[in-house]
Write an enzyme that holds these catalytic residues in place. Structure first.
Site, PDB file in Angstrom:
ATOM      1  N   CYS A 175     -26.469 -40.281  19.010  1.00  0.00           N
ATOM      2  CA  CYS A 175     -27.604 -40.095  19.919  1.00  0.00           C
ATOM      3  C   CYS A 175     -28.767 -41.016  19.559  1.00  0.00           C
ATOM      4  O   CYS A 175     -28.849 -41.546  18.452  1.00  0.00           O
ATOM      5  CB  CYS A 175     -28.066 -38.637  19.853  1.00  0.00           C
ATOM      6  N   ASP A 217     -28.988 -27.219  16.369  1.00  0.00           N
ATOM      7  CA  ASP A 217     -29.829 -28.182  15.660  1.00  0.00           C
ATOM      8  C   ASP A 217     -30.841 -27.387  14.840  1.00  0.00           C
ATOM      9  O   ASP A 217     -31.133 -26.229  15.143  1.00  0.00           O
ATOM     10  CB  ASP A 217     -30.542 -29.079  16.700  1.00  0.00           C
TER      11      ASP A 217
HETATM   12  O1  LIG Z   1     -33.513 -37.949  18.934  1.00  0.00           O
HETATM   13  C1  LIG Z   1     -34.617 -37.519  19.270  1.00  0.00           C
HETATM   14  O2  LIG Z   1     -35.647 -38.199  19.115  1.00  0.00           O
HETATM   15  C2  LIG Z   1     -34.727 -36.162  19.860  1.00  0.00           C
HETATM   16  C3  LIG Z   1     -35.942 -35.789  20.418  1.00  0.00           C
HETATM   17  C4  LIG Z   1     -36.094 -34.535  20.981  1.00  0.00           C
HETATM   18  C5  LIG Z   1     -35.028 -33.647  20.994  1.00  0.00           C
HETATM   19  C6  LIG Z   1     -33.820 -34.001  20.426  1.00  0.00           C
HETATM   20  C7  LIG Z   1     -33.641 -35.250  19.852  1.00  0.00           C
HETATM   21  N1  LIG Z   1     -32.435 -35.617  19.265  1.00  0.00           N
HETATM   22  C8  LIG Z   1     -31.387 -34.707  18.971  1.00  0.00           C
HETATM   23  O3  LIG Z   1     -31.682 -33.984  17.788  1.00  0.00           O
HETATM   24  C9  LIG Z   1     -30.478 -33.586  17.161  1.00  0.00           C
HETATM   25  C10 LIG Z   1     -30.564 -33.782  15.666  1.00  0.00           C
HETATM   26  O4  LIG Z   1     -30.742 -35.107  15.333  1.00  0.00           O
HETATM   27  P1  LIG Z   1     -30.707 -35.647  13.828  1.00  0.00           P
HETATM   28  O5  LIG Z   1     -29.312 -36.163  13.581  1.00  0.00           O
HETATM   29  O6  LIG Z   1     -31.100 -34.539  12.914  1.00  0.00           O
HETATM   30  O7  LIG Z   1     -31.716 -36.751  13.816  1.00  0.00           O
HETATM   31  C11 LIG Z   1     -29.368 -34.348  17.833  1.00  0.00           C
HETATM   32  O8  LIG Z   1     -28.673 -33.436  18.671  1.00  0.00           O
HETATM   33  C12 LIG Z   1     -30.055 -35.370  18.698  1.00  0.00           C
HETATM   34  O9  LIG Z   1     -29.323 -35.530  19.898  1.00  0.00           O
END
Ligand SMILES: O=C(O)c1ccccc1N[C@@H]1O[C@H](COP(=O)(O)O)[C@@H](O)[C@H]1O
Length: 207
Positions: A7, A126
């Site tokens: 992502c 998450d």
């Molecule tokens: O990626 C982002 O900036 C974000 C912003 C707002 C909501 C979700 C976002 N990303 C998602 O967050 C989780 C965890 O990410 P990480 O691997 O801990 O950085 C993941 O599902 C992203 O899709």
């Protein structure tokens, strides 16, 4: 082996690296406060580089429905990801497959949460962080019940060092990573992407 979503892609070279490493799904962030936000022209250029049979996931946080509709009209989004405080009626109004994120904190009833989204394709777990997501924070996996009654997508601070343990413990249908494969916010690191994908592939042989 769980499926892999990477992502927060903002650059063509990172997207191609993710594809090359075997990602099943690629996430584009349409949440303006995020450092990984992509505007429509950038997203269209990225989407144009995605080969067939790989899903493009559009991530939104408490967006105005008009913004979601405009994005769907402009881009080949296969799956929506709602990562904010959206309720089920909001999520299903777009008549597209979607995944709903739960921001996990102690004491939360995840079974009840998932039951509130019968139309979701999957529930994504998450860590609860300020800014809604992409925080690179691991939550307490002991809070996850044996079954959510829906496919589980695991995210939250995953990286090449912890993904195998996470998969062995929770057996998710898919994992989602952003921070753990970055050089800096919004900029992916090819070596980290490849290491993450290799660690995940190894679970297919060793779980
Ligand atoms: O990626 C982002 O900036 C974000 C912003 C707002 C909501 C979700 C976002 N990303 C998602 O967050 C989780 C965890 O990410 P990480 O691997 O801990 O950085 C993941 O599902 C992203 O899709």
């Amino acid at each position: 082996m769980p499926r892999l979503k990477i992502c927060g892609l903002t650059r063509r070279e990172d997207l191609l690296c993710a594809v090359d490493a075997g990602a099943d799904a690629l996430g584009l962030v349409f949440y303006p406060p995020s450092p990984r936000f992509v505007d429509l022209p950038t997203a269209a250029a990225l989407a144009g580089a995605v080969p067939p049979f790989i899903s493009i996931v559009g991530l939104f946080v408490n967006a105005e429905p008009l913004q979601v509709r405009a994005t769907l009209a402009a881009l080949p989004i296969h799956l929506l990801q709602f990562h904010g405080d959206e309720d089920e009626a909001y999520c299903r109004q777009f008549e597209r497959p979607y995944i709903k994120a739960a921001r996990v904190r102690p004491g939360m009833d995840l079974i009840q949460y998932a039951a509130g989204f019968p139309s979701a394709q999957a529930i994504l777990l998450d860590a609860f962080v300020d800014g809604y997501g992409g925080g690179g924070k691991v939550f307490d996996w002991a809070l996850v019940p044996d079954s959510l009654g829906k496919p589980l997508i695991l995210s939250g601070g995953l990286d090449a060092d912890n993904v195998a343990a996470a998969v062995r413990r929770l057996r998710p249908a898919a994992v989602d990573v952003s921070s753990g494969v970055e050089a800096s916010k919004g900029i992916k690191d090819g070596a980290k992407i490849r290491a993450f994908a290799a660690a995940l592939r190894a679970t297919g042989r060793a779980v």
